[in-house]
Motif scaffolding. Structure first.
Motif, mmCIF file in Angstrom:
data_model
loop_
_atom_site.group_PDB
_atom_site.id
_atom_site.type_symbol
_atom_site.label_atom_id
_atom_site.label_comp_id
_atom_site.label_asym_id
_atom_site.label_seq_id
_atom_site.Cartn_x
_atom_site.Cartn_y
_atom_site.Cartn_z
ATOM 1 N N ALA A 159 0.834 -1.211 0.000
ATOM 2 C CA ALA A 159 0.000 0.000 0.000
ATOM 3 C C ALA A 159 0.862 1.252 0.000
ATOM 4 N N ALA A 160 2.001 1.190 0.694
ATOM 5 C CA ALA A 160 2.913 2.335 0.720
ATOM 6 C C ALA A 160 3.639 2.505 -0.610
ATOM 7 N N GLU A 161 3.896 1.410 -1.298
ATOM 8 C CA GLU A 161 4.630 1.467 -2.561
ATOM 9 C C GLU A 161 3.728 1.734 -3.762
ATOM 10 N N TYR A 162 2.449 1.446 -3.609
ATOM 11 C CA TYR A 162 1.477 1.687 -4.689
ATOM 12 C C TYR A 162 0.331 2.555 -4.151
ATOM 13 N N PRO A 163 0.593 3.828 -3.904
ATOM 14 C CA PRO A 163 -0.421 4.685 -3.259
ATOM 15 C C PRO A 163 -1.663 4.948 -4.100
ATOM 16 N N ILE A 164 -1.614 4.669 -5.423
ATOM 17 C CA ILE A 164 -2.806 4.896 -6.236
ATOM 18 C C ILE A 164 -3.704 3.659 -6.272
ATOM 19 N N VAL A 165 -3.270 2.574 -5.621
ATOM 20 C CA VAL A 165 -4.104 1.376 -5.469
ATOM 21 C C VAL A 165 -4.717 1.401 -4.069
ATOM 22 N N LYS A 166 -5.997 1.111 -3.983
ATOM 23 C CA LYS A 166 -6.661 1.095 -2.676
ATOM 24 C C LYS A 166 -6.663 -0.337 -2.138
ATOM 25 N N PHE A 167 -5.951 -0.542 -1.038
ATOM 26 C CA PHE A 167 -5.886 -1.850 -0.386
ATOM 27 C C PHE A 167 -6.831 -1.845 0.815
#
Length: 246
Positions: A159-167
C-alpha cells in the motif's frame, strides 16, 4: 566583384550562431554567455578566454596551433568547471520536471495504507463509489488463519509502494456473506476496478512458500497485470534513460 561581395557578407554575419552539431552549439552558448553577462563583472582575462573558446577555428593557422599546444590555464579550468556545474543544475531541473510530470500523470486519489472495512455495507460502498480508474484489492481474512497475518503485513508494505491502489481488508464474518467465505478458502483476495470484480484468488496463501513477504505477493499480482508500475521504479527508469541520452 563577386569575391568582394562574398567577403562583405561573411563579415556582416560574423558573430552570429553559425555552428552546427553538438560542439558548435556549445561554442555558440559560450559566446552567448559572454555577450549576455555584464561586461563589468567579467575580468578581462576571462573575457579573452571565453572569446577564444567560442571561436575554435582561426583563419590564422599559426594562431590555431599555438592555441591548441598551450596548456590549460587556471581560468580556463574554472570556466569549464563552472560549465559542469551548470550541466548538473540542468540535470536536477530536468529530473524535477520529470517527477512533477509523473505526479500529474498519476492522477486520481492516493491512499498509502490498508483500510479496515467493518461491515458488508462499507465493503459494497467501497466497491461501488470508488473512482473507476482505481484498482481496489480486498483481503478477506480471519484471525488465526494460516497466511492471513502474513498477507496483511505484505499488503501494508504494498500500500505504501502503490499509493494509487486502494488496499482493504475485512473479516469474513463481517462481510454478511460468511457462508461464501468459509475458513477453508481464506485468505482470499478480490480485485475490483470500475465496480467490477476483475480477479479473485481463494486460499491465495497456497500460491506462496511457507513464509512469504511483500515481494512475493507483488510478483504474484504483477503476473496477472493487476498492479501499475511502481512510482519509484518509474522515476529510476526515467533517470537512467536521461543519463544514457547525455
Amino acid at each position: 566583384m563577386e569575391e568582394a561581395k562574398s567577403q562583405s557578407l561573411e563579415e556582416d554575419f560574423e558573430g552570429q550562431a553559425t555552428h552546427t552539431g553538438p560542439k558548435g552549439v556549445i561554442n555558440d552558448w559560450r559566446k552567448f554567455k559572454l555577450e549576455s553577462q555584464d561586461s563589468d563583472s567579467i575580468p578581462p582575462s576571462k573575457k579573452e578566454i571565453l572569446r577564444q573558446m567560442s571561436s575554435p577555428q582561426s583563419r590564422n593557422g599559426k594562431d590555431s596551433k599555438e592555441r591548441v599546444s598551450r596548456k590549460m590555464s587556471i581560468q580556463e579550468y574554472e570556466l569549464i568547471h563552472k560549465e559542469k556545474e551548470d550541466e548538473n543544475c540542468l540535470r536536477k531541473y530536468r529530473r524535477q520536471c520529470m517527477q512533477d510530470m509523473h505526479q500529474k500523470l498519476s492522477f486520481g486519489p492516493r491512499y498509502g495504507f490498508v483500510y479496515e472495512l467493518e461491515t458488508g455495507e462499507q465493503f459494497l460502498e467501497t466497491i461501488e463509489k470508488e473512482q473507476k480508474i482505481t484498482t481496489i484489492v480486498v483481503h478477506i481474512y480471519e484471525d488465526g488463519i494460516k497466511g492471513c497475518d502474513a498477507l496483511n503485513s505484505s499488503l501494508t508494505c504494498l500500500a505504501a509502494e502503490y499509493p494509487i491502489v486502494k488496499f482493504c481488508k475485512i473479516k469474513a464474518s463481517n462481510t454478511g456473506a460468511g457462508d461464501r467465505f468459509s475458513l477453508d478458502v481464506l485468505p482470499t483476495l478480490l480485485i475490483y476496478k470500475g465496480g467490477e470484480l476483475i480477479s479473485n484468488f481463494i486460499s491465495v496463501a497456497d500460491q506462496f512458500a511457507e513464509e512469504f513477504f511483500a515481494g512475493d505477493v507483488e510478483s504474484f499480482l504483477n503476473e496477472y497485470g493487476l498492479l501499475p508500475e511502481r512510482e519509484v521504479h518509474a522515476l529510476e527508469h526515467t533517470q537512467i534513460e536521461e543519463e544514457d541520452i547525455e
